[in-house]
Design a protein around this motif. Structure first.
Motif, PDB file in Angstrom:
ATOM      1  N   ASP A   1       0.815  -1.216   0.000  1.00 30.21           N
ATOM      2  CA  ASP A   1       0.000   0.000   0.000  1.00 30.21           C
ATOM      3  C   ASP A   1       0.851   1.269   0.000  1.00 30.21           C
ATOM      4  O   ASP A   1       0.315   2.377  -0.035  1.00 30.21           O
ATOM      5  CB  ASP A   1      -0.920   0.032   1.228  1.00 30.21           C
ATOM      6  CG  ASP A   1      -2.032  -1.003   1.145  1.00 30.21           C
ATOM      7  OD1 ASP A   1      -2.238  -1.569   0.050  1.00 30.21           O
ATOM      8  OD2 ASP A   1      -2.689  -1.261   2.176  1.00 30.21           O
ATOM      9  N   GLY A   2       2.166   1.103   0.078  1.00 27.51           N
ATOM     10  CA  GLY A   2       3.048   2.262   0.071  1.00 27.51           C
ATOM     11  C   GLY A   2       3.189   2.944   1.416  1.00 27.51           C
ATOM     12  O   GLY A   2       3.706   4.062   1.493  1.00 27.51           O
ATOM     13  N   ARG A   3       2.781   2.280   2.494  1.00 29.80           N
ATOM     14  CA  ARG A   3       2.870   2.883   3.823  1.00 29.80           C
ATOM     15  C   ARG A   3       4.214   2.603   4.492  1.00 29.80           C
ATOM     16  O   ARG A   3       4.655   3.358   5.366  1.00 29.80           O
ATOM     17  CB  ARG A   3       1.743   2.350   4.728  1.00 29.80           C
ATOM     18  CG  ARG A   3       0.346   2.559   4.187  1.00 29.80           C
ATOM     19  CD  ARG A   3      -0.001   4.033   4.073  1.00 29.80           C
ATOM     20  NE  ARG A   3       0.234   4.732   5.319  1.00 29.80           N
ATOM     21  CZ  ARG A   3      -0.618   4.712   6.355  1.00 29.80           C
ATOM     22  NH1 ARG A   3      -1.747   4.029   6.269  1.00 29.80           N
ATOM     23  NH2 ARG A   3      -0.344   5.395   7.452  1.00 29.80           N
ATOM     24  N   LEU A   4       4.857   1.498   4.107  1.00 33.43           N
ATOM     25  CA  LEU A   4       6.127   1.112   4.710  1.00 33.43           C
ATOM     26  C   LEU A   4       7.155   0.822   3.626  1.00 33.43           C
ATOM     27  O   LEU A   4       6.811   0.513   2.492  1.00 33.43           O
ATOM     28  CB  LEU A   4       5.953  -0.149   5.570  1.00 33.43           C
ATOM     29  CG  LEU A   4       5.044  -0.061   6.794  1.00 33.43           C
ATOM     30  CD1 LEU A   4       4.912  -1.439   7.435  1.00 33.43           C
ATOM     31  CD2 LEU A   4       5.571   0.954   7.802  1.00 33.43           C
ATOM     32  N   GLN A   5       8.434   0.917   4.019  1.00 32.07           N
ATOM     33  CA  GLN A   5       9.539   0.545   3.151  1.00 32.07           C
ATOM     34  C   GLN A   5      10.494  -0.341   3.929  1.00 32.07           C
ATOM     35  O   GLN A   5      10.766  -0.080   5.101  1.00 32.07           O
ATOM     36  CB  GLN A   5      10.313   1.786   2.663  1.00 32.07           C
ATOM     37  CG  GLN A   5       9.562   2.687   1.733  1.00 32.07           C
ATOM     38  CD  GLN A   5      10.367   3.900   1.313  1.00 32.07           C
ATOM     39  OE1 GLN A   5      11.424   4.177   1.893  1.00 32.07           O
ATOM     40  NE2 GLN A   5       9.902   4.618   0.318  1.00 32.07           N
ATOM     41  N   ARG A   6      10.969  -1.385   3.272  1.00 28.87           N
ATOM     42  CA  ARG A   6      12.041  -2.199   3.863  1.00 28.87           C
ATOM     43  C   ARG A   6      13.337  -1.739   3.242  1.00 28.87           C
ATOM     44  O   ARG A   6      13.541  -1.864   2.039  1.00 28.87           O
ATOM     45  CB  ARG A   6      11.797  -3.686   3.598  1.00 28.87           C
ATOM     46  CG  ARG A   6      10.653  -4.260   4.408  1.00 28.87           C
ATOM     47  CD  ARG A   6      10.533  -5.754   4.185  1.00 28.87           C
ATOM     48  NE  ARG A   6      10.259  -6.067   2.781  1.00 28.87           N
ATOM     49  CZ  ARG A   6      10.374  -7.281   2.267  1.00 28.87           C
ATOM     50  NH1 ARG A   6      10.787  -8.288   3.024  1.00 28.87           N
ATOM     51  NH2 ARG A   6      10.089  -7.504   0.994  1.00 28.87           N
TER      52      ARG A   6
END
Length: 246
Positions: free
Chosen positions: A62-67
């Motif tokens: 959803d584009g809320r987090l990045q690893r």
């Protein structure tokens, strides 16, 4: 982040957890902030780590987090909006093109690309490598595949193994050769994919991370003259089709 436990109900636990985490991201975390590790998060919410990973993966999609390699899971900035409209008269490298050419090589294309080009599997092609950034971060990488026979005239000069002192200029030279032809049509398709090791490194992602793959077919005189395969970060891009009539 609070210690609310996810309750058993009709909705799968990972979806419930996704909702709880999404609310926490809005109220308790800033963009770029690193989340606690998986063990700590799972303990706080009373869920198995497998359930937690499902929720985190959905938030990443959803584009809320990045690893981030070597950093961990961070809160993502707003997605970059990218217009991928198929303008019927726009060659790569033409006016308004905001991609940077990074190199040129020559070699065999993937079988799927050879089929789109209508070339033999063992026919070498020119490959032009490009990079697109936005808001100070990588957005996409692209490889353009162009059969030398469709560039017209004498063979493209210069080395094509990445050893050129200015292989970016060699790539731009190949594109200029394309610009001599009238573009008859441009077809684009978008699908969800996984980042290869090479693309992941260039995009600052982990191998296997979700990406959006945009395949472009450029037609001249009824023949596919070039194929472009662009890999966009699925976590930080929102692809749109612009209204050119507006």
């Amino acid at each position: 982040m609070g210690t609310t436990h996810v309750e058993q109900g009709f909705e799968p636990k990972h979806r419930q957890l996704k909702t709880v985490l999404s609310e926490a991201l809005e109220t308790e975390f800033a963009v770029g902030q690193v989340l606690p590790n998986e063990r700590e998060l799972a303990a706080r919410f009373g869920v198995a780590r497998a359930t937690l990973r499902q929720a985190l993966e959905q938030l990443e999609l959803d584009g809320r987090l990045q690893r981030r390699r070597g950093v961990g899971t961070t809160v993502a900035p707003p997605r970059t909006v990218v217009d991928v409209s198929a303008s019927p008269d726009s060659w790569p490298g033409g006016p308004g093109d905001d991609w940077d050419v990074t190199g040129r090589t020559r070699g065999l294309p993937p079988l799927t690309v050879a089929r789109l080009l209508g070339t033999a599997a063992d026919e070498p092609v020119e490959t032009v490598h490009r990079y697109r950034g936005g808001d100070g971060r990588p957005v996409a990488v692209e490889v353009l595949y162009i059969p030398s026979s469709r560039l017209g005239g004498s063979p493209v000069a210069g080395p094509a193994d990445g050893s050129s002192a200015d292989d970016a200029e060699e790539g731009r030279r190949v594109l200029r050769r394309l610009h001599r032809f009238a573009l008859d049509g441009l077809d684009r398709s978008v699908e969800l994919g996984s980042a290869t090791d090479e693309d992941a490194g260039r995009l600052g992602r982990l191998p296997g991370a979700p990406v959006l793959v945009v395949t472009s077919q450029y037609a001249v005189a009824g023949t596919v003259a070039a194929v472009g395969v662009a890999t966009y970060r699925a976590d930080s891009c929102r692809l749109t089709i612009g209204d050119r009539n507006g």
